[in-house]
Design a protein around this motif. Sequence first.
Motif, PDB file in Angstrom:
ATOM      1  N   CYS A 240      -7.008 -25.968  37.778  1.00 28.48           N
ATOM      2  CA  CYS A 240      -7.323 -26.989  38.763  1.00 28.48           C
ATOM      3  C   CYS A 240      -8.200 -28.023  38.075  1.00 28.48           C
ATOM      4  O   CYS A 240      -8.659 -27.827  36.952  1.00 28.48           O
ATOM      5  CB  CYS A 240      -8.029 -26.396  39.978  1.00 28.48           C
ATOM      6  SG  CYS A 240      -9.723 -25.896  39.640  1.00 28.48           S
ATOM      7  N   THR A 241      -8.444 -29.138  38.755  1.00 34.18           N
ATOM      8  CA  THR A 241      -9.281 -30.186  38.177  1.00 34.18           C
ATOM      9  C   THR A 241     -10.602 -30.362  38.915  1.00 34.18           C
ATOM     10  O   THR A 241     -11.415 -31.194  38.525  1.00 34.18           O
ATOM     11  CB  THR A 241      -8.527 -31.535  38.174  1.00 34.18           C
ATOM     12  OG1 THR A 241      -7.972 -31.784  39.468  1.00 34.18           O
ATOM     13  CG2 THR A 241      -7.418 -31.524  37.152  1.00 34.18           C
ATOM     14  N   HIS A 242     -10.860 -29.587  39.964  1.00 37.65           N
ATOM     15  CA  HIS A 242     -12.053 -29.827  40.775  1.00 37.65           C
ATOM     16  C   HIS A 242     -13.192 -28.842  40.518  1.00 37.65           C
ATOM     17  O   HIS A 242     -14.263 -29.008  41.096  1.00 37.65           O
ATOM     18  CB  HIS A 242     -11.705 -29.800  42.265  1.00 37.65           C
ATOM     19  CG  HIS A 242     -11.425 -28.437  42.811  1.00 37.65           C
ATOM     20  ND1 HIS A 242     -10.152 -27.910  42.826  1.00 37.65           N
ATOM     21  CD2 HIS A 242     -12.228 -27.494  43.366  1.00 37.65           C
ATOM     22  CE1 HIS A 242     -10.202 -26.707  43.362  1.00 37.65           C
ATOM     23  NE2 HIS A 242     -11.443 -26.437  43.698  1.00 37.65           N
ATOM     24  N   LYS A 243     -12.990 -27.865  39.675  1.00 41.57           N
ATOM     25  CA  LYS A 243     -14.069 -26.908  39.428  1.00 41.57           C
ATOM     26  C   LYS A 243     -14.884 -27.385  38.233  1.00 41.57           C
ATOM     27  O   LYS A 243     -15.626 -28.345  38.341  1.00 41.57           O
ATOM     28  CB  LYS A 243     -13.487 -25.508  39.261  1.00 41.57           C
ATOM     29  CG  LYS A 243     -12.873 -25.011  40.579  1.00 41.57           C
ATOM     30  CD  LYS A 243     -12.194 -23.671  40.470  1.00 41.57           C
ATOM     31  CE  LYS A 243     -11.548 -23.323  41.817  1.00 41.57           C
ATOM     32  NZ  LYS A 243     -10.689 -22.143  41.759  1.00 41.57           N
ATOM     33  N   GLN A 244     -14.773 -26.746  37.101  1.00 41.09           N
ATOM     34  CA  GLN A 244     -15.597 -27.165  35.960  1.00 41.09           C
ATOM     35  C   GLN A 244     -15.276 -28.564  35.457  1.00 41.09           C
ATOM     36  O   GLN A 244     -16.116 -29.212  34.844  1.00 41.09           O
ATOM     37  CB  GLN A 244     -15.450 -26.161  34.817  1.00 41.09           C
ATOM     38  CG  GLN A 244     -16.216 -24.873  35.050  1.00 41.09           C
ATOM     39  CD  GLN A 244     -16.242 -23.987  33.824  1.00 41.09           C
ATOM     40  OE1 GLN A 244     -15.514 -24.198  32.857  1.00 41.09           O
ATOM     41  NE2 GLN A 244     -17.083 -22.983  33.859  1.00 41.09           N
ATOM     42  N   LEU A 245     -14.073 -29.058  35.723  1.00 39.27           N
ATOM     43  CA  LEU A 245     -13.720 -30.397  35.248  1.00 39.27           C
ATOM     44  C   LEU A 245     -14.327 -31.495  36.112  1.00 39.27           C
ATOM     45  O   LEU A 245     -14.222 -32.678  35.782  1.00 39.27           O
ATOM     46  CB  LEU A 245     -12.198 -30.555  35.178  1.00 39.27           C
ATOM     47  CG  LEU A 245     -11.482 -29.652  34.162  1.00 39.27           C
ATOM     48  CD1 LEU A 245      -9.984 -29.893  34.195  1.00 39.27           C
ATOM     49  CD2 LEU A 245     -12.027 -29.861  32.757  1.00 39.27           C
ATOM     50  N   ALA A 246     -14.965 -31.110  37.235  1.00 37.81           N
ATOM     51  CA  ALA A 246     -15.684 -32.057  38.099  1.00 37.81           C
ATOM     52  C   ALA A 246     -14.800 -33.221  38.536  1.00 37.81           C
ATOM     53  O   ALA A 246     -15.247 -34.364  38.619  1.00 37.81           O
ATOM     54  CB  ALA A 246     -16.938 -32.581  37.392  1.00 37.81           C
ATOM     55  N   GLY A 247     -13.534 -32.898  38.818  1.00 36.93           N
ATOM     56  CA  GLY A 247     -12.594 -33.929  39.228  1.00 36.93           C
ATOM     57  C   GLY A 247     -12.121 -33.749  40.650  1.00 36.93           C
ATOM     58  O   GLY A 247     -12.753 -33.045  41.447  1.00 36.93           O
ATOM     59  N   PRO A 248     -10.986 -34.359  41.003  1.00 39.88           N
ATOM     60  CA  PRO A 248     -10.450 -34.244  42.354  1.00 39.88           C
ATOM     61  C   PRO A 248      -9.786 -32.893  42.554  1.00 39.88           C
ATOM     62  O   PRO A 248      -9.492 -32.181  41.575  1.00 39.88           O
ATOM     63  CB  PRO A 248      -9.406 -35.360  42.399  1.00 39.88           C
ATOM     64  CG  PRO A 248      -8.874 -35.378  40.993  1.00 39.88           C
ATOM     65  CD  PRO A 248     -10.092 -35.135  40.125  1.00 39.88           C
ATOM     66  N   ARG A 249      -9.532 -32.553  43.786  1.00 42.98           N
ATOM     67  CA  ARG A 249      -8.793 -31.318  44.052  1.00 42.98           C
ATOM     68  C   ARG A 249      -7.328 -31.543  43.688  1.00 42.98           C
ATOM     69  O   ARG A 249      -6.637 -32.355  44.285  1.00 42.98           O
ATOM     70  CB  ARG A 249      -8.954 -30.901  45.517  1.00 42.98           C
ATOM     71  CG  ARG A 249     -10.370 -30.446  45.774  1.00 42.98           C
ATOM     72  CD  ARG A 249     -10.619 -29.837  47.131  1.00 42.98           C
ATOM     73  NE  ARG A 249     -11.987 -29.324  47.140  1.00 42.98           N
ATOM     74  CZ  ARG A 249     -12.337 -28.077  46.848  1.00 42.98           C
ATOM     75  NH1 ARG A 249     -11.409 -27.190  46.537  1.00 42.98           N
ATOM     76  NH2 ARG A 249     -13.592 -27.701  46.859  1.00 42.98           N
ATOM     77  N   GLY A 250      -6.901 -30.811  42.661  1.00 46.53           N
ATOM     78  CA  GLY A 250      -5.549 -30.981  42.157  1.00 46.53           C
ATOM     79  C   GLY A 250      -5.284 -29.971  41.063  1.00 46.53           C
ATOM     80  O   GLY A 250      -6.189 -29.247  40.637  1.00 46.53           O
ATOM     81  N   GLY A 251      -4.048 -29.910  40.593  1.00 47.28           N
ATOM     82  CA  GLY A 251      -3.665 -28.948  39.570  1.00 47.28           C
ATOM     83  C   GLY A 251      -3.019 -29.610  38.375  1.00 47.28           C
ATOM     84  O   GLY A 251      -2.542 -30.749  38.442  1.00 47.28           O
ATOM     85  N   VAL A 252      -2.988 -28.885  37.258  1.00 42.26           N
ATOM     86  CA  VAL A 252      -2.332 -29.315  36.029  1.00 42.26           C
ATOM     87  C   VAL A 252      -1.613 -28.111  35.441  1.00 42.26           C
ATOM     88  O   VAL A 252      -2.151 -26.995  35.440  1.00 42.26           O
ATOM     89  CB  VAL A 252      -3.349 -29.866  35.001  1.00 42.26           C
ATOM     90  CG1 VAL A 252      -2.650 -30.231  33.692  1.00 42.26           C
ATOM     91  CG2 VAL A 252      -4.099 -31.068  35.559  1.00 42.26           C
ATOM     92  N   ILE A 253      -0.402 -28.319  34.956  1.00 45.42           N
ATOM     93  CA  ILE A 253       0.351 -27.286  34.247  1.00 45.42           C
ATOM     94  C   ILE A 253       0.401 -27.678  32.772  1.00 45.42           C
ATOM     95  O   ILE A 253       0.698 -28.832  32.441  1.00 45.42           O
ATOM     96  CB  ILE A 253       1.780 -27.145  34.798  1.00 45.42           C
ATOM     97  CG1 ILE A 253       1.750 -26.804  36.284  1.00 45.42           C
ATOM     98  CG2 ILE A 253       2.548 -26.060  34.031  1.00 45.42           C
ATOM     99  CD1 ILE A 253       3.128 -26.794  36.935  1.00 45.42           C
ATOM    100  N   LEU A 254       0.100 -26.733  31.894  1.00 50.12           N
ATOM    101  CA  LEU A 254       0.026 -26.983  30.461  1.00 50.12           C
ATOM    102  C   LEU A 254       0.870 -25.970  29.690  1.00 50.12           C
ATOM    103  O   LEU A 254       1.088 -24.856  30.155  1.00 50.12           O
ATOM    104  CB  LEU A 254      -1.428 -26.876  29.985  1.00 50.12           C
ATOM    105  CG  LEU A 254      -2.454 -27.794  30.653  1.00 50.12           C
ATOM    106  CD1 LEU A 254      -3.859 -27.244  30.465  1.00 50.12           C
ATOM    107  CD2 LEU A 254      -2.345 -29.207  30.094  1.00 50.12           C
TER     108      LEU A 254
END
Length: 449
Positions: A240-254
């Motif tokens: 996700c991007t909203h926890k440690q990345l301090a971003g918006p609530r969203g996801g990323v696939i890598l």
Amino acid sequence: MAVITEPLKNQADLLRRGLADLRAEDAELAAILDAEVTRQQHTLSLVSSSCAVQPRTLAASASVLVNVTAEGMSGKHHSAGCENVERVESLAIRRARQLFGAQYANVQPHSASNAVYQVLTALLEPGDTLLGMAVEHGGHLTHGSLAAFSGAYYKAIQYGTTADGLIDYDKVRLLALAHRPRVILCGASAYSREVDFKRFREIADEAGAILLADISHIAGLVATGRHPSPIDAAHVTVTCTHKQLAGPRGGVILSGADANTKIPGLRTTFSRLLDQAVYPRMQGAPAANMIAAKAAALGYAMSAAFDACMAQIRSTADEMAKAFQAKEYEVVGGCSENHTVLVRLRGGITGAIAEAALGHCGIIVSKHRVPEDPRSALVTSGLRIGTGALAQRRVDVHGSRQIVDLIVRILNTVAPLGEQDYTLEPLLLTQFRSEVETLCRDYPLADYQ
């Protein structure tokens, strides 16, 4: 006759206009939002699943990209007027790949849970076997819980931890060889030690399984080299991007080394199948404004300030774990190797009581089950503490010890009445609340000043 006004020239003009209109035309909503800013400034958040979002990211999430429908993947959008959406999405993809050292990134998932399900539906048929970490041992609902989609549509086999709170890799291997899952899911939402992604890959290869890693809780530590990375060890990684990345609530696939390899049993590559799993299989048009916010957060995650914050997360977690142990509280796993301190409660204080009482005093924590917990998930015998928001407040060694001391004093003062109710003397409540206010002043949220 219509009133002629100057056209808005840029994003900043639009945001100023929007805020002025909100205050003038919807004062009720504006007041609630202002109250939440105040609440966050005057409480100490020890919730492990969130950090305070950077102001630049908030601004990006409020961008005019929200007006654009942009179905399709980067470079293949089906709608007209997507030239700037394309630029933003390409930027977010480039930054995600650079930050994590990945060969492939998809930034469209609306959340990490969505991302997990998109990957699972791409790789599994209903009824296929999935091996994941049990919720009661620190896993996530999406990892095969019977209460969630993953447990309902797949044959979910669950692994856990030892009595000491450590992943039993030998047991994971035995389960993998016995059940031959199509997918093994590793990663956790309440686990205080490092995850050995290379060991998981060895197990997956031996069992003929695909390895999916979920790093939602540790993405910042992974990105800055403070936790081993799964990018090349796992076939696919989600965050996700909203926890440690301090971003918006969203996801990323890598995906790393396996991004362009053929999937066992299929004729296509991981990268191609993953794109198809997001669109058109599981999602329609992406939230383009949130992709812009992801790009902002990923850019910040490559800064020296972010690296310093991740260092603070680790040092604060270490200090808090030691401070709890000095107060004779058990820290599950024996220490913290990330941002999580999972504490086993005592003296008849349940997680439900501790969460409510501490919250009443201005300290926000999450109740959580601990290994061999006799209580339900609604009650629990433990607290899950995270140090992300404390690191953003630049809480030092002295502050970490102060906070633990205050938590313990509150818990020692609470009188339990059953598993969920309690009493706390009003005068003591006032005193504790005042101490929290002092700590919030001593360690302010820097971006809110």
